[in-house]
Design an enzyme around this catalytic site. Sequence first.
Site, PDB file in Angstrom:
ATOM      1  N   CYS A  74      25.877  13.009  26.463  1.00 60.82           N
ATOM      2  CA  CYS A  74      25.415  12.032  27.440  1.00 60.82           C
ATOM      3  C   CYS A  74      24.683  10.876  26.766  1.00 60.82           C
ATOM      4  CB  CYS A  74      24.552  12.674  28.513  1.00 60.82           C
ATOM      5  SG  CYS A  74      22.861  12.976  28.031  1.00 60.82           S
TER       6      CYS A  74
ATOM      7  N   CYS B 211      17.904  10.077  33.975  1.00 62.92           N
ATOM      8  CA  CYS B 211      16.942   9.923  32.873  1.00 62.92           C
ATOM      9  C   CYS B 211      15.560  10.395  33.311  1.00 62.92           C
ATOM     10  CB  CYS B 211      16.852   8.460  32.424  1.00 62.92           C
ATOM     11  SG  CYS B 211      18.355   7.880  31.646  1.00 62.92           S
TER      12      CYS B 211
END
Lengths: 416, 129
Positions: free
Chosen positions: B33, B107
Amino acid sequence: MTVAIPAVPLGKVTHPMKEVYLDYAATTPVSSEVMSEMLPYFSDVYGNPSSIHKAGEDAAQGVRLARSRVANFLNCDPEEIIFTSGATEGNNSVIKSATKTQVSGEKPHIVISAVEHSSVLEPAKEAADEGLVDLTIIPVQPNGRVDSDLILQSIRPETVLISIMYANNETGVIQPIEEIGKRIAELNKTRKNKIVFHTDAVQAVNYLNCDVKNLDVDIMTLSAHKIYGPKGVGVLLVKKGTLIHPLLVGGGQEYGLRAGTLNTAGIVGIGTAIEQVQNYRAENERMAVVRNYLLDGILSSIDGSFLNGSRENSLPNIANVRFEGVEGESVMMALNDKGFFVSTGSACASESLSPSHVLLAMGLSEIDAHGSVRFSIGRYTEEKDIKELLSVLPEIIDRLRNISGSIKEDIKKLVT
Amino acid sequence: MYSKEIIDHFQNPKNMGAIEGVDAVGSVGNPVCGDIMKIYIKVGKNESGEDAIKDIGFETLGCVAAISTTSMITEMAKGKTLDEAMKIEFKDVESALGEIPPVKLHCADLSVRALREAIGQYKNSNRIS
């Protein structure tokens, strides 16, 4: 969800600081010559080019001139030029047309490369997922090039389309289109159902020979906004005798291959833009000098920086560089704050989180692909712009590497 | 695309860097990712005698949002008791930073997981339930 209202009126420049645009592969500004030739076609020459009265005829004249300019550039007949809304439409048309091609009851077979633009890759994958076609995706070498032998080996009796881009938008790597074209043409001489050879030449037009007779290309996709023309207009060259099913049907414009009222001003714009490209060919060498200055400057001043792809067989305006221990978007945004505009991979992919399929296809790890930045220069880039970039970039990379700290070493342990 | 707060934390991250002699490190994310975060904590008793985060640091390899969310969560967690810090949710990080683009919300979630992993690790090694 609330919609953000721009703090300044649209069209107003918001950055007081100096801006250095290094993202010409994403789009180019409209040149002043293109702009001035387009302007009358928004208001003074307002007729529908398909109307036969004088207002329409005046508009049609502009379209005719543009068509002949494009045909001249591609060395083809004006009747082989289909104006579109851009490269995404052009590429979608080609793939979707192939899904409708009948091959004596067999499912049609399509061949593309692993580094195609998403406007080829996505419709091709979708068609394969829907069971409309068999799809072969040809891998590329670490330098980003496809091996024409692999393409030839993938051909089957039911192959209807081979689509390979001329030059890659993320890396600038040039594919051997002429060689592939000639080999397919040779094969087609003895084939019952002919293979259509398509190339997406969007990034190539500024720098490479696009003589379609010489390249042995049946269909070519072009876009205006990469060649200092307007956004929202493109060209699909379809050689006579090449079977293509229209994507848009309706009023029968563009020889029945693309319905919809012609975008007169845009079409005039692409005509002027493509004619200007010819005049700027002498600029290619200067471009390569500036690009190499940029690349050498980065590689020599920043440890752990690497060129993705190679300088050979590459467009003179793109440098795709990866930096160990940083992530591309962070580099891009840090540069943005200093007035330098670059991109990570392609602008189109910035909405998705997955690393560039182009870089992965070249054998980069995910983390290396994430750490890559594309610098693309153009007609208005000067050496002093690059000098300024080189005066801020090492510090930015340094700062971001301080933030990532020990993680770089952790990854090395994971990999080994 | 990013709020002013996010850019501020990206340009001037708080509590950046590994800390010497820490009690625990939470490490999350993966190379696929593209975002990897490490949160370092030092634990000590506060005035009420509870276990609290005395010092905190972070390292992040990732995008602007990844860097700012870790910077922000370290600011939010600093001085809090372990139990209070454990309760910080990604929505808290988000609202502290202003709007995070939807595609980057994970995030904030990663930063929460990194902090919780560090606290969990400390509790485990010190047999605190």
